[in-house]
Design an enzyme around this catalytic site. Structure first.
Site, PDB file in Angstrom:
ATOM      1  CD1 TRP A 138     -31.163  29.993  -8.912  1.00 32.96           C
ATOM      2  CD2 TRP A 138     -32.694  31.391  -9.761  1.00 32.96           C
ATOM      3  NE1 TRP A 138     -30.519  31.155  -9.282  1.00 32.96           N
ATOM      4  CE2 TRP A 138     -31.431  32.032  -9.803  1.00 32.96           C
ATOM      5  CE3 TRP A 138     -33.800  32.083 -10.239  1.00 32.96           C
ATOM      6  CZ2 TRP A 138     -31.257  33.324 -10.305  1.00 32.96           C
ATOM      7  CZ3 TRP A 138     -33.626  33.366 -10.731  1.00 32.96           C
ATOM      8  CH2 TRP A 138     -32.366  33.971 -10.772  1.00 32.96           C
ATOM      9  CG  HIS A 139     -37.553  32.183 -10.215  1.00 27.97           C
ATOM     10  ND1 HIS A 139     -37.190  31.159 -11.064  1.00 27.97           N
ATOM     11  CD2 HIS A 139     -37.460  33.324 -10.943  1.00 27.97           C
ATOM     12  CE1 HIS A 139     -36.901  31.664 -12.251  1.00 27.97           C
ATOM     13  NE2 HIS A 139     -37.056  32.977 -12.211  1.00 27.97           N
ATOM     14  N   GLY A 140     -37.435  31.400  -5.577  1.00 29.74           N
ATOM     15  CA  GLY A 140     -37.900  31.802  -4.261  1.00 29.74           C
ATOM     16  C   GLY A 140     -38.057  30.645  -3.305  1.00 29.74           C
TER      17      GLY A 140
END
Length: 470
Positions: free
Chosen positions: A325-327
């Site tokens: 989700w973060h990257g």
């Protein structure tokens, strides 16, 4: 991956043009028109810089609005609505994956197969991870019967596009603000609290995060001859403080803005750097995301009410998804799995030993683990992260310290010390006491923060926001 330009809360345009105009319009119009003012302002805010992606957000609002109605209608007719739920989730995740992970997928395929498939890098629509998760939380809660279907399309679109938290969170669940979309009140006290919270967040972002980020950026640009073990430790300490003040400052601004318009958003940070374990750290860091994954992924998988083997799998699934989700990069996947493994170790192996350690040792353990994690998070790719870690732990063939290290300490030690102190509850505790004893001095201090932040924004071009990359 290219990224859209955007309007920052910490910008002159927002502070002295956009926000005053929106506030004036909001409080001048009658009650029935307030949501319309906020909706127009939110769409304008989002479309600033690259208007084309506002249509993607509006499509998301329209699509999820009608899918929720279909699920609600199915339940009225004694049907589960499961097929509509699955279709809605698939479409939402496909859109998110296409824009966020298309380039990552192509790079991975080229790397594995040794091919050179050409592709055009897509601009990442700002806030797509946040508003997609908000839409999904609404769909899940409608399916579970936890909320009523919102029949007013303007109110639902406002929920999804509300500019204070649209592009950087906190992730707001529909059930938490459903009533506020219908009825909310702004008192002078609430508006004042919101303004103070916003300005404190602005100070954290502009005065602390930006200057700490400049240290890290400077260190990452040094020549090989200037690299040393201690220099890289200074760098990751600076980044550790930067990302906290950057993201928590922006969350403070979002929560403050919400209050100024009558909304109450959940807290997103609770001094995570005072944690004594990694388990505690994730109860204090980005709490809206942790809550989302716990409620909509971890618990549906069975949570911890399953066998040990299944519980370990559940944790690894949740944390690999958290990293992704973060990257869109393997270093983020590794970052997520890194925390998943640590949480498993604390739960089943080392937790009891950590509890017996002195408090200072617990804090030191947690912070070293967190800083190692930020190396994966801050690096451009996995190989860069591993090279940085080699230097940190004296395996990079560089000296422990050099003259450049001494220069960094001499010029930045006070800022680093202020950052460390301000990441604890004590300064805010003393400020709250001051507010009760002498409100005038407190107001002067807050206005001084605004003046200093404004001066920085005028005379400095360095004003990044790390979480826009998500």
């Amino acid at each position: 991956m290219r990224r859209c330009s955007k309007m920052l809360f910490s910008s002159i345009v927002f502070l002295f043009y956009f926000l005053p105009i929106v506030l004036l319009a909001y409080f001048v119009v009658p009650k029935k028109a307030k949501n319309i003012v906020l909706l127009i302002a939110s769409i304008f805010f989002y479309s600033w810089g690259e208007p084309v992606y506002v249509f993607l957000m509006i499509f998301s609002a329209i699509f999820n609005y009608f899918m929720a109605i279909d699920i609600g209608r199915a339940k009225v007719h004694q049907s589960s609505g499961k097929s509509t739920l699955i279709f809605t989730v698939v479409v939402n995740l496909f859109i998110l994956s296409f824009f966020k992970y298309y380039g990552f997928l192509m790079d991975t395929v080229n790397g594995i197969l040794g091919t050179d498939i050409k592709y055009t890098a897509l601009a990442l629509p700002i806030g797509i991870s946040f508003y997609t998760f908000q839409a999904l939380s609404y769909i899940f809660d409608v399916y579970r019967g936890n909320v009523k279907v919102q029949v007013n399309p303007l109110k639902f679109t406002l929920y999804l596009s509300l500019f204070p938290q649209l592009i950087a969170g906190p992730i707001v669940k529909y059930k938490d603000i459903a009533e506020q979309l219908d009825e909310r009140h702004v008192t002078l006290e609430k508006f004042g609290d919101g303004t103070m919270r916003f300005l404190l967040g602005l100070g954290k972002k502009v005065i602390l995060a930006n200057n700490l980020g400049a240290i890290y950026t400077q260190i990452m640009a040094v020549s090989d001859s200037q690299v040393s073990v201690l220099t890289y430790w200074i760098g990751i300490i600076a980044y550790t403080l930067q990302i906290y003040f950057d993201f928590s400052g922006y969350s403070d601004m979002a929560i403050g803005l919400g209050r100024m318009f009558g909304f109450e958003f959940m807290e997103n940070f609770n001094y995570p750097y005072i944690s004594k374990t990694i388990t505690e750290f994730w109860r204090r860091w980005h709490m809206s995301l942790s809550t989302w994954f716990r409620e909509y992924v971890y618990i549906p998988l069975g949570g911890n009410r399953v066998s040990v083997h299944r519980h370990i799998i559940n944790l690894l699934v949740v944390w690999s998804l958290t990293g992704l989700w973060h990257g869109a990069s393997w270093n983020f996947v590794v970052w997520g799995l890194y925390y998943g493994v640590l949480l498993i170790l604390e739960k089943y192996l080392i937790g009891k030993y950590i509890e017996k350690a002195p408090t200072w040792a617990q804090h030191l353990y947690a912070m070293i683990i967190v800083m190692i994690g930020w190396v994966f998070f801050s690096s451009t790719d996995l190989s860069a992260a591993l090279e940085y870690l080699k230097v940190l732990f004296c395996m990079g063939g560089v000296p422990f310290a050099n003259t450049y290290t001494l220069y960094l300490l001499r010029t930045n030690l006070i800022l680093l010390a202020i950052g460390c102190l301000t990441s604890t509850p004590e300064p805010m505790k003393q400020f709250n006491i001051l507010c009760k004893k002498n409100a005038v001095i407190a107001i002067i201090m807050i206005l001084l923060v605004l003046v200093l932040a404004t001066a920085y924004l005028i005379f400095s071009s360095y004003n990044p926001f790390l979480y826009f990359r998500f």
